[in-house]
Design an enzyme around this catalytic site. Structure first.
Site, PDB file in Angstrom:
ATOM      1  N   SER A 141      21.290  18.663   1.395  1.00  0.00           N
ATOM      2  CA  SER A 141      20.798  19.958   1.856  1.00  0.00           C
ATOM      3  C   SER A 141      21.854  21.017   1.579  1.00  0.00           C
ATOM      4  O   SER A 141      23.063  20.742   1.654  1.00  0.00           O
ATOM      5  CB  SER A 141      20.505  19.921   3.357  1.00  0.00           C
ATOM      6  OG  SER A 141      20.282  21.221   3.874  1.00  0.00           O
ATOM      7  N   TYR A 155      22.492  17.684  11.971  1.00  0.00           N
ATOM      8  CA  TYR A 155      21.764  17.414  10.726  1.00  0.00           C
ATOM      9  C   TYR A 155      22.634  17.733   9.516  1.00  0.00           C
ATOM     10  O   TYR A 155      22.738  16.933   8.578  1.00  0.00           O
ATOM     11  CB  TYR A 155      20.483  18.242  10.692  1.00  0.00           C
ATOM     12  CG  TYR A 155      19.850  18.336   9.328  1.00  0.00           C
ATOM     13  CD1 TYR A 155      19.128  17.271   8.798  1.00  0.00           C
ATOM     14  CD2 TYR A 155      19.982  19.490   8.547  1.00  0.00           C
ATOM     15  CE1 TYR A 155      18.555  17.360   7.535  1.00  0.00           C
ATOM     16  CE2 TYR A 155      19.412  19.583   7.293  1.00  0.00           C
ATOM     17  CZ  TYR A 155      18.700  18.509   6.788  1.00  0.00           C
ATOM     18  OH  TYR A 155      18.136  18.592   5.542  1.00  0.00           O
TER      19      TYR A 155
END
Length: 250
Positions: A141, A155
């Protein structure tokens, strides 16, 4: 004949969102695609049907990631359908986490179990099945490189760990001609993001403005990058962190 004809690919979390986009693209390129899913069997069946309808070959397999023995379960199911692997895409993951002030140990452990531990041991066990010259692509990400959304700290930390995994694994498997790379998406229009992305025209406009290209990404935008790395054209790229955020980090 597609550029991946004769090869077998496994895409974890391949039934929805980015994973499905990757699975469908690899299928169009000629690979036989194992579509992994955790619980949504109808979505996995729909992904397999879509690949077959486009002239490709695919099968679904179930394994709940983050649970004890998850990697063993996944490969037992895989071995029922195929012998050997050429492309492994570690895409499955929990896509968010509660903020620093709110997250508890159970959620923290769960996010790391699915996003870091599962890819590690899926790859460890899969390495014996992966043919020399194979490809591994880990889906990270853009949040691993920016504090754009600090409320998703845990995360983002898992994706940072996955990036280190990519870097070091490239050295471990390089002697076998296996490339290992990371692809890092930005904001992508998937059902996981629909609640906030499509909540209003303003939300969509704000998300679009983050990208240098002025739009929200699609699963196909990410899948095309993965397809390059999975192909022969990507043979000299390994240990690399590929920015697929549409310029969101510039």
């Amino acid at each position: 004949m597609g550029v991946l004809a004769g090869r077998t690919a496994l895409v974890t979390g391949g039934s929805r969102g980015i994973g499905r986009g990757i699975a469908e693209r690899l299928g169009r390129d000629g690979a036989r695609v194992a579509v992994h899913y955790g619980s949504d069997e109808p979505a996995a069946k729909a992904a397999v049907d879509a690949i077959r309808a486009a002239g490709g070959s695919a099968f679904a397999l179930r394994a709940e990631l983050g649970a004890p023995g998850d990697a063993d379960e996944l490969w037992r199911e895989f071995d029922r359908h195929a012998e050997g692997l050429d492309i492994l895409v570690n895409n499955a993951g929990i896509g968010t986490s509660r903020p620093f002030e709110e997250i508890d140990e159970a959620e923290y452990d769960r996010v790391f179990a699915v996003n870091v531990k599962a890819p590690h041991f899926i790859t460890q066990l899969g390495a014996t099945r992966l043919r020399d010259g194979g490809r591994i692509v880990n889906i990270s990400s853009g949040l691993a490189r920016t504090a754009m959304m600090p409320d998703k700290m845990a995360y983002a930390m898992t994706k940072g760990a996955l990036d280190i995994f990519t870097r070091d694994l490239a050295k471990v498997l390089g002697p076998r001609g296996i490339t290992v790379n990371t692809v890092a998406p930005g904001i992508i229009d998937t059902d996981n993001n629909a609640d906030w992305l499509r909540s209003s025209d303003e939300a969509w406009a704000q998300a679009s403005a983050i990208s240098a290209l002025g739009r929200v990404g699609t699963p196909a935008d990410v899948a095309d990058v993965v397809a390059f790395l999975a192909s022969d054209e990507g043979r000299w790229v390994t240990g690399h962190w590929m920015d697929a955020t549409g310029g969101s980090l510039t």
